[in-house]
Scaffold this active site. Structure first.
Site, PDB file in Angstrom:
ATOM      1  N   PRO A  34       0.769  -1.246   0.000  1.00  9.71           N
ATOM      2  CA  PRO A  34       0.000   0.000   0.000  1.00  9.71           C
ATOM      3  C   PRO A  34       0.803   1.301   0.000  1.00  9.71           C
ATOM      4  O   PRO A  34       0.792   2.072   0.961  1.00  9.71           O
ATOM      5  CB  PRO A  34      -0.834  -0.142   1.275  1.00  9.71           C
ATOM      6  N   CYS A  35       1.437   1.596  -1.108  1.00  3.65           N
ATOM      7  CA  CYS A  35       2.191   2.839  -1.229  1.00  3.65           C
ATOM      8  C   CYS A  35       1.276   4.063  -1.243  1.00  3.65           C
ATOM      9  O   CYS A  35       1.733   5.172  -0.964  1.00  3.65           O
ATOM     10  CB  CYS A  35       3.083   2.808  -2.464  1.00  3.65           C
TER      11      CYS A  35
END
Length: 181
Positions: free
Chosen positions: A137-138
């Site tokens: 989850p950047c």
């Protein structure tokens, strides 16, 4: 050799990629994303009939329906150097519906690498080159000042992902200029 398939999401078309044995996910890119297939050294061969793709698509279905699937549920094998791998491991620890900053990740990387300090810009480069976005989850990383900077899939998509997760967006803003737009 890598196999690929597509997934139609609320954000548009997503390309999924796995290794030749179909055991590990090596890529997830939004249509138009920067660094598309950037970590892979060979071309993708479209092959929908890979069991891992069915599992990944069900994970994405759950995610986009507001559930909280964990990245650890999928066999991930992002390709990158040790520094990037370390940053991506930290990204996987950011809880659903929460955000962190590039600076916070830099401090964690400094500890991990037994260094006094670590550059937030170096961390930003690793975050931006994440080859398995959404699952790693950047999109949950923001600037220390609340800026929505630095999402290779596009800031609008970053905002939609955070809204989906129920993040309070009141303290955040879209930068008007900068290299990460």
């Amino acid at each position: 050799m890598y196999y690929s398939t597509t997934y139609l999401s609320p954000l548009g078309k997503i390309t999924l990629a796995c290794d030749a044995c179909g055991k590990n996910l090596v890529g997830l890119w939004l249509e138009g994303q920067k660094y598309y297939q950037g970590t892979l050294k060979e071309a993708l061969i479209e092959k929908d009939a890979v069991p891992l793709f069915d599992i990944a698509k069900k994970w994405l279905d759950r995610y986009f329906s507001g559930q909280k699937p964990d990245a650890a549920e999928l066999p991930l094998a992002p390709q990158g150097n040790a520094f990037r791998q370390g940053v991506w491991e930290i990204l996987c620890t950011i809880p659903y519906g929460e955000v962190t900053t590039y600076g916070s990740i830099a401090k964690k990387m400094a500890v991990k690498l037994q260094k006094e300090r670590m550059s937030s810009q170096a961390v930003g480069g690793a975050v931006g080159h994440n080859p398995i976005s959404i699952i790693i989850p950047c999109h949950r990383v923001i600037g220390v000042n609340g800026s929505f900077t630095g999402y290779a899939g596009g800031i609008e998509k970053k905002i939609k992902l955070l809204e989906l997760e129920g993040v309070d967006m009141s303290g955040f803003f879209i930068p008007q200029k900068g290299t990460a737009l």
